[in-house]
Structure formats: structure tokens, C-alpha cells
Motif scaffolding. Structure first.
Motif: not given
Length: 98
Positions: A21-28
Motif C-alpha cells: 500500500g504505497l498510498s492511502t488510496r492504495a492501502t484502502c
């Protein structure tokens, strides 16, 4: 964070980490699709919390948040605010053009 949680009594079997998850969006999005997370409590610094909640909700997670206290130096707080100002428009665009 995993070590902190386990050291404070959380069963390691319930802790999920996401090294991709390299960004908050990707992690979510990965939390929803890869780990099957439907509900989450996000604990993060005040600058980041509204964006994190919005992105998780957009990914289909019933998310709420708690502000994490930070004994940060002034320099760190300034850097975190600037980072958030730069990240917020990207998040808004992602929410609008889904």
C-alpha cells in the motif's frame, strides 16, 4: 506499528500489514479487496485523518477515525501539513473521477 500493537496486547493473528500500500488510496483499496476489510478504525495524525477516512469510505469500507497524538518537533508538523496540502487535491480528484 505491528510491534507496538502486539506489545500492547493485540493478538498478532488479527493484525494485517500491507507492504504494497504505497498510498492511502492504495492501502484502502487493498484493505477492501485483498484483506476483505469492511469496517475500520483509522488512527492517524489530525492532518491526515479526513482524507484517509474519505478514501477508505470510497473504497467501500465503513471507516471512522481517531486522532493520534504526536510528540513531534515543529519541523515535522510543518512537513506533515505541507505533505497533506499536496496530497489533498490528488485525493479529491480520485474521489470525483472514480
Amino acid at each position: 506499528m505491528t510491534k507496538y500493537l502486539v506489545d500492547h496486547g493485540i493478538d498478532p493473528a488479527v493484525v494485517r500489514t500491507d507492504g504494497e500500500g504505497l498510498s492511502t488510496r492504495a492501502t484502502c483499496e487493498r484493505a477492501k479487496t485483498l484483506f476483505g476489510i469492511d469496517r475500520a478504525l483509522i488512527v492517524t495524525q489530525y492532518q491526515h485523518l479526513p482524507r484517509a477516512i474519505a478514501l477508505c469510505r470510497a473504497a467501500g469500507i465503513d471507516a471512522d477515525g481517531v486522532i493520534a497524538y504526536c510528540e513531534c518537533k515543529r519541523k515535522t508538523k510543518v512537513r506533515n501539513n505541507i505533505r497533506e496540502w499536496l496530497a489533498a487535491p490528488k485525493a479529491v480528484a480520485a474521489l470525483i473521477w472514480r
